[in-house]
Design a protein around this motif. Sequence first.
Motif, PDB file in Angstrom:
ATOM      1  N   ASN A   1     -47.092  44.451  64.320  1.00 59.96           N
ATOM      2  CA  ASN A   1     -47.200  43.148  64.183  1.00 59.96           C
ATOM      3  C   ASN A   1     -47.419  43.104  65.766  1.00 59.96           C
ATOM      4  O   ASN A   1     -47.549  43.346  66.636  1.00 59.96           O
TER       5      ASN A   1
ATOM      6  N   GLY B   1     -49.565  36.963  56.261  1.00 62.01           N
ATOM      7  CA  GLY B   1     -49.023  37.898  57.581  1.00 62.01           C
ATOM      8  C   GLY B   1     -49.098  36.861  58.861  1.00 62.01           C
ATOM      9  O   GLY B   1     -47.984  37.497  59.347  1.00 62.01           O
TER      10      GLY B   1
ATOM     11  N   TYR C   1     -48.067  37.798  63.366  1.00 52.34           N
ATOM     12  CA  TYR C   1     -48.918  38.132  62.135  1.00 52.34           C
ATOM     13  C   TYR C   1     -48.244  39.799  62.096  1.00 52.34           C
ATOM     14  O   TYR C   1     -48.224  40.565  62.640  1.00 52.34           O
ATOM     15  N   GLN C   2     -47.234  39.879  60.104  1.00 55.43           N
ATOM     16  CA  GLN C   2     -47.469  41.127  60.231  1.00 55.43           C
ATOM     17  C   GLN C   2     -48.604  42.045  59.918  1.00 55.43           C
ATOM     18  O   GLN C   2     -49.039  42.112  58.092  1.00 55.43           O
TER      19      GLN C   2
END
Length: 193
Positions: free
Chosen positions: A159, A105, A152-153
């Motif tokens: 996101n 992430g 951060y995905q």
Amino acid sequence: MRKFIVISIFLMVYVSNTTAQEVRYGFKGGVNFSNMATDGLDTESFTSFHLGTVLEAMFSEKIGVQPEIVYSFQGFKTKEIDGDSTYKLSYINMPIMLKYYINTGLVLEAGPQIGFLHTAKIITESNGNSDTEDIKEGLRSNDFCLNFGVGYQLKNGWNLGARYNWGISNIVKDQLNQNFKNRVIQVSIGYLF
């Protein structure tokens, strides 16, 4: 400028579809905390927002590129004896970010950005009176920046990101002794389909 944007969109889609392993499209928006790096002028930050579209093209599991088209409100404030002034600028920004996923992430990103000036106004408030002046003629029509960010995905497509836009070009025309360079911190939320 419209032709440049249309051609850029076409090239982004074409290149991503022919060379990338995975391509996702999406949108982003968020808050800008902008200011100006300048000589001899005491400035304060200006809070505004940005909104745009993104394309993420992954070339491996960890490395990708993300071109964007973002409408961004920027500017700064000054306080002087005779009144307060707010400089409100808006740009159509086109960053191209190289992305590196550290793990599933967490992502680091960096890349260049060109911005096209859309509007520029100064609002001066003094003794209860307000005056607005268009200052676009005195500014350069484009702005070049270097961007650095972290994000951060999430697995569901959403996101979060934070980015610093470090302006490298003087945005004021014909001011040989003064430099005005954009500085913007962006906090974004976005979605990739």
